[in-house]
Design a protein around this motif. Structure first.
Motif, PDB file in Angstrom:
ATOM      1  N   LEU A 119       5.144   0.324 -11.649  1.00  0.00           N
ATOM      2  CA  LEU A 119       3.644   0.452 -11.876  1.00  0.00           C
ATOM      3  C   LEU A 119       3.435   1.393 -12.973  1.00  0.00           C
ATOM      4  N   GLY A 120       4.499   2.410 -13.159  1.00  0.00           N
ATOM      5  CA  GLY A 120       4.554   3.134 -14.309  1.00  0.00           C
ATOM      6  C   GLY A 120       5.849   3.951 -14.554  1.00  0.00           C
ATOM      7  N   GLN A 121       5.998   4.301 -15.898  1.00  0.00           N
ATOM      8  CA  GLN A 121       7.262   5.071 -16.262  1.00  0.00           C
ATOM      9  C   GLN A 121       6.907   5.994 -17.259  1.00  0.00           C
ATOM     10  N   ALA A 122       7.937   7.122 -17.180  1.00  0.00           N
ATOM     11  CA  ALA A 122       7.842   8.076 -18.273  1.00  0.00           C
ATOM     12  C   ALA A 122       9.255   8.408 -18.753  1.00  0.00           C
ATOM     13  N   GLU A 123       9.596   8.391 -19.891  1.00  0.00           N
ATOM     14  CA  GLU A 123      10.981   8.510 -20.576  1.00  0.00           C
ATOM     15  C   GLU A 123      11.111   9.946 -20.738  1.00  0.00           C
ATOM     16  N   VAL A 124      12.355  10.494 -20.744  1.00  0.00           N
ATOM     17  CA  VAL A 124      12.719  11.886 -20.865  1.00  0.00           C
ATOM     18  C   VAL A 124      13.939  11.710 -21.507  1.00  0.00           C
ATOM     19  N   ALA A 125      13.951  12.515 -22.747  1.00  0.00           N
ATOM     20  CA  ALA A 125      15.322  12.446 -23.634  1.00  0.00           C
ATOM     21  C   ALA A 125      16.365  13.100 -22.831  1.00  0.00           C
ATOM     22  N   VAL A 126      17.395  12.632 -22.752  1.00  0.00           N
ATOM     23  CA  VAL A 126      18.857  13.333 -22.403  1.00  0.00           C
ATOM     24  C   VAL A 126      19.209  14.300 -23.489  1.00  0.00           C
ATOM     25  N   ARG A 160      24.148  10.196 -12.742  1.00  0.00           N
ATOM     26  CA  ARG A 160      24.670   8.943 -13.300  1.00  0.00           C
ATOM     27  C   ARG A 160      24.293   8.576 -14.632  1.00  0.00           C
ATOM     28  N   ALA A 161      22.889   9.018 -15.107  1.00  0.00           N
ATOM     29  CA  ALA A 161      22.642   8.643 -16.486  1.00  0.00           C
ATOM     30  C   ALA A 161      23.474   9.484 -17.404  1.00  0.00           C
ATOM     31  N   ILE A 162      23.748  10.676 -16.914  1.00  0.00           N
ATOM     32  CA  ILE A 162      24.536  11.398 -18.015  1.00  0.00           C
ATOM     33  C   ILE A 162      25.969  11.064 -18.015  1.00  0.00           C
ATOM     34  N   ALA A 163      26.447  10.607 -17.052  1.00  0.00           N
ATOM     35  CA  ALA A 163      27.878   9.897 -17.026  1.00  0.00           C
ATOM     36  C   ALA A 163      27.898   8.617 -17.815  1.00  0.00           C
ATOM     37  N   ALA A 164      26.693   7.856 -17.901  1.00  0.00           N
ATOM     38  CA  ALA A 164      26.689   6.596 -18.603  1.00  0.00           C
ATOM     39  C   ALA A 164      26.384   6.979 -20.049  1.00  0.00           C
ATOM     40  N   GLY A 165      26.163   8.084 -20.480  1.00  0.00           N
ATOM     41  CA  GLY A 165      25.727   8.292 -21.868  1.00  0.00           C
ATOM     42  C   GLY A 165      24.558   7.821 -22.285  1.00  0.00           C
ATOM     43  N   ASP A 166      23.543   7.996 -21.351  1.00  0.00           N
ATOM     44  CA  ASP A 166      22.387   7.423 -21.613  1.00  0.00           C
ATOM     45  C   ASP A 166      21.713   8.416 -22.409  1.00  0.00           C
ATOM     46  N   ARG A 167      20.586   7.836 -23.677  1.00  0.00           N
ATOM     47  CA  ARG A 167      20.024   8.974 -24.424  1.00  0.00           C
ATOM     48  C   ARG A 167      18.707   8.975 -23.612  1.00  0.00           C
ATOM     49  N   GLN A 168      18.137   8.073 -22.976  1.00  0.00           N
ATOM     50  CA  GLN A 168      16.753   8.238 -22.193  1.00  0.00           C
ATOM     51  C   GLN A 168      16.948   8.075 -20.722  1.00  0.00           C
ATOM     52  N   ALA A 169      16.396   8.992 -19.956  1.00  0.00           N
ATOM     53  CA  ALA A 169      16.281   9.107 -18.683  1.00  0.00           C
ATOM     54  C   ALA A 169      14.893   9.102 -18.323  1.00  0.00           C
ATOM     55  N   GLY A 170      14.502   9.324 -17.053  1.00  0.00           N
ATOM     56  CA  GLY A 170      13.144   9.366 -16.798  1.00  0.00           C
ATOM     57  C   GLY A 170      12.712   9.250 -15.294  1.00  0.00           C
ATOM     58  N   CYS A 171      11.428   8.734 -14.930  1.00  0.00           N
ATOM     59  CA  CYS A 171      10.920   8.445 -13.750  1.00  0.00           C
ATOM     60  C   CYS A 171      10.073   7.200 -13.610  1.00  0.00           C
ATOM     61  N   SER A 172       9.860   6.812 -12.479  1.00  0.00           N
ATOM     62  CA  SER A 172       9.368   5.527 -12.227  1.00  0.00           C
ATOM     63  C   SER A 172       8.437   5.529 -10.896  1.00  0.00           C
ATOM     64  N   VAL A 173       7.130   4.993 -10.934  1.00  0.00           N
ATOM     65  CA  VAL A 173       6.352   4.977  -9.937  1.00  0.00           C
ATOM     66  C   VAL A 173       6.360   3.536  -9.518  1.00  0.00           C
ATOM     67  N   HIS A 174       6.853   3.096  -8.273  1.00  0.00           N
ATOM     68  CA  HIS A 174       6.970   1.719  -7.790  1.00  0.00           C
ATOM     69  C   HIS A 174       6.403   1.371  -6.498  1.00  0.00           C
ATOM     70  N   SER A 184       0.580  -1.221  -0.041  1.00  0.00           N
ATOM     71  CA  SER A 184      -0.181  -0.033  -0.074  1.00  0.00           C
ATOM     72  C   SER A 184       1.069   1.484  -0.041  1.00  0.00           C
ATOM     73  N   ILE A 185       2.049   0.954  -0.107  1.00  0.00           N
ATOM     74  CA  ILE A 185       3.224   2.238  -0.241  1.00  0.00           C
ATOM     75  C   ILE A 185       3.440   2.397  -1.610  1.00  0.00           C
ATOM     76  N   LEU A 186       3.382   3.671  -2.158  1.00  0.00           N
ATOM     77  CA  LEU A 186       4.139   3.821  -3.466  1.00  0.00           C
ATOM     78  C   LEU A 186       5.053   4.998  -3.041  1.00  0.00           C
ATOM     79  N   ASN A 187       6.109   4.848  -4.253  1.00  0.00           N
ATOM     80  CA  ASN A 187       6.940   5.975  -4.408  1.00  0.00           C
ATOM     81  C   ASN A 187       7.432   6.458  -5.920  1.00  0.00           C
ATOM     82  N   ILE A 188       7.794   7.638  -5.862  1.00  0.00           N
ATOM     83  CA  ILE A 188       8.275   7.967  -7.217  1.00  0.00           C
ATOM     84  C   ILE A 188       9.771   8.262  -7.146  1.00  0.00           C
ATOM     85  N   HIS A 189      10.220   7.705  -8.240  1.00  0.00           N
ATOM     86  CA  HIS A 189      11.920   7.584  -8.157  1.00  0.00           C
ATOM     87  C   HIS A 189      12.323   8.309  -9.625  1.00  0.00           C
TER      88      HIS A 189
END
Ligand code: GRF
Length: 184
Positions: free
Chosen positions: A146-153, A120-134, A100-105
């Motif tokens: 439970l859900g994610q949204a992508e954001v372009a780096v 960390r995402a920038i240092a790794a050279g990722d093209r996509q970052a984003g957020c997750s609810v879990h 019953s506990i959700l978090n946004i990360h």
């Protein structure tokens, strides 16, 4: 309609988005914080939402969590949404509210659990970052996503510029996912 408690430690911008988008999907019954000076608490009070604030510093975590648990039960909350809550909940507390506990990360989990996700995402050279609810479990940032949204780096992004765009995505994602979770 499910009753939701929101836990914050700071400015509470995700909390504000959750309150503003609540509509018929869920009802925010209390905003609670481990930081009695958290800016978001004033906003909640101005919006006539009950608040609970207590610092664990002098009383210790077990006493703090017992008081928090009592306040949340008293509010009638059925779901807890962590929104920039910067403290680890104990295994006991998680067990009492299991599922019953959700978090946004601010990362695309399972990538970049913990802190400094954008750097960390920038240092790794990722093209996509984003957020997750879990769902929150005993494992840090480890429960069912439970859900994610992508954001372009973008070229030239710093941790700060990327964080600002991811935060805007968080504000859209979290209310949607919480509403869906409360409907199931
Ligand atoms: C957000 O980036 C969230 O993903 C993270 O902490 C930040 C909280 O911001 N867990 P706010 O307090 O909701 O403005």
């Amino acid at each position: 309609m499910k009753k939701v408690a929101i836990l914050i430690s700071g400015r509470g911008s995700n909390m504000m988005s959750l309150v503003e988008a609540s509509g018929d999907a869920y009802q925010v019954v209390v905003v609670a914080s481990d930081k009695p000076g958290a800016a978001g608490l004033d906003w909640a009070r101005e919006h006539a939402i009950a608040t609970f604030a207590l610092s664990p510093m002098k009383i210790g975590k077990p006493t703090y969590e017992a008081a928090l648990d009592g306040a949340l039960r008293e509010s009638g909350a059925e779901v807890i949404a962590l929104a920039g809550y910067m403290r680890l909940l104990s295994d006991d507390f998680v067990a009492k509210w299991r599922g019953s506990i959700l978090n946004i990360h601010p990362s695309l989990l399972p990538k970049y659990k913990g802190l400094d996700t954008h750097a960390r995402a920038i240092a790794a050279g990722d093209r996509q970052a984003g957020c997750s609810v879990h769902v929150v479990t005993e494992e840090l940032d480890g429960g069912e996503v439970l859900g994610q949204a992508e954001v372009a780096v973008e070229p030239g992004d710093t941790a700060e510029t990327l964080a600002a765009r991811v935060l805007a995505a968080e504000h859209r994602l979290y209310p949607q996912v919480l509403a869906g979770y409360c409907a199931r």
